[in-house]
Design an enzyme around this catalytic site. Structure first.
Site, short mmCIF file in Angstrom:
data_model
loop_
_atom_site.label_atom_id
_atom_site.label_comp_id
_atom_site.label_asym_id
_atom_site.label_seq_id
_atom_site.Cartn_x
_atom_site.Cartn_y
_atom_site.Cartn_z
CB CYS A 3 -0.90 -0.02 1.24
SG CYS A 3 -1.82 1.52 1.47
CG ASP A 29 -2.49 14.22 -5.16
OD1 ASP A 29 -3.43 13.52 -4.76
OD2 ASP A 29 -1.84 13.96 -6.20
N GLY A 91 -13.88 5.55 -8.51
CA GLY A 91 -12.63 6.04 -9.09
C GLY A 91 -11.46 6.03 -8.13
CG HIS A 98 -7.15 8.79 -0.35
ND1 HIS A 98 -7.20 7.47 -0.72
CD2 HIS A 98 -7.38 9.50 -1.48
CE1 HIS A 98 -7.45 7.37 -2.01
NE2 HIS A 98 -7.58 8.60 -2.50
CG HIS A 100 -8.68 13.70 -3.18
ND1 HIS A 100 -7.59 13.60 -4.00
CD2 HIS A 100 -9.26 12.47 -3.16
CE1 HIS A 100 -7.49 12.36 -4.47
NE2 HIS A 100 -8.49 11.65 -3.98
P1 5GP Z 1 -7.73 8.44 -5.62
O1 5GP Z 1 -7.81 8.46 -7.12
O2 5GP Z 1 -7.44 7.05 -5.10
O3 5GP Z 1 -8.89 9.07 -4.94
O4 5GP Z 1 -6.52 9.38 -5.24
C1 5GP Z 1 -5.22 8.95 -5.08
C2 5GP Z 1 -4.35 10.19 -5.09
O5 5GP Z 1 -3.09 9.86 -4.57
C3 5GP Z 1 -4.14 10.79 -6.48
O6 5GP Z 1 -4.57 12.14 -6.49
C4 5GP Z 1 -2.63 10.65 -6.69
O7 5GP Z 1 -2.07 11.75 -7.39
C5 5GP Z 1 -2.11 10.56 -5.27
N1 5GP Z 1 -0.89 9.79 -5.15
C6 5GP Z 1 -0.65 8.55 -5.67
N2 5GP Z 1 0.58 8.13 -5.34
C7 5GP Z 1 1.14 9.12 -4.59
C8 5GP Z 1 2.41 9.26 -3.95
O8 5GP Z 1 3.29 8.40 -4.01
N3 5GP Z 1 2.62 10.42 -3.27
C9 5GP Z 1 1.67 11.40 -3.19
N4 5GP Z 1 1.99 12.50 -2.49
N5 5GP Z 1 0.46 11.30 -3.76
C10 5GP Z 1 0.20 10.18 -4.46
ZN ZN Z 2 -2.46 1.46 3.61
#
Ligand code: 5GP
Ligand code: ZN
Length: 113
Positions: A3, A29, A91, A98, A100
């Site tokens: 993860c 992000d 999505g 998490h 945003h």
């Molecule tokens: P989701 O699409 O799952 O709601 O959002 C995942 C978010 O995590 C995305 O906006 C993506 O840019 C961010 N993200 C993915 N990998 C990393 C990482 O290694 N570091 C950081 N800071 N953000 C990440």
């Molecule tokens: Zn985790």
């Protein structure tokens, strides 16, 4: 467990931290979609919003206290949007709960698409 966000919590992957305490971590992000785009996570691995239950929901309340603090600290007095993507249809790409926190410019009233 493979993860990405657990690895960020453990410091195995670097992140640009905004806030940290015993139960919550917030960081910028890696691919910001707004001038301010912060990810706020519980340190406990909860896969998604569908897994929030009575025994782990306290951290979610705390996350919202933390978001209010970060909003103030980052100067988002005019407001912001909080988004949670849950599961395939939601999505969600990183399977660790998490939120945003998006701000720094005015968003439209449409929620999606
Ligand atoms: P989701 O699409 O799952 O709601 O959002 C995942 C978010 O995590 C995305 O906006 C993506 O840019 C961010 N993200 C993915 N990998 C990393 C990482 O290694 N570091 C950081 N800071 N953000 C990440
Ligand atoms: Zn985790």
């Amino acid at each position: 467990m493979d993860c990405i966000f657990c690895k960020i919590i453990k410091g195995e992957i670097p992140s640009n931290k905004v806030y940290e305490d015993d139960t919550v971590l917030a960081f910028h992000d890696i691919a910001p979609q707004m001038p301010v785009h912060v990810i706020v996570i519980p340190k406990q691995h909860i896969e998604c919003a569908a897994d929030i239950k009575e025994d782990n929901s306290a951290v979610v309340a705390h996350i919202f206290e933390v978001i209010a603090k970060i909003g103030k600290d980052l100067g988002l007095a005019n407001g912001y949007r909080i988004i949670n993507n849950c599961g395939e249809d939601g999505g969600q790409t990183v399977k660790h709960l998490h939120f945003h926190l998006l701000g720094g410019e005015k968003l439209g009233e449409k929620l999606v698409k």
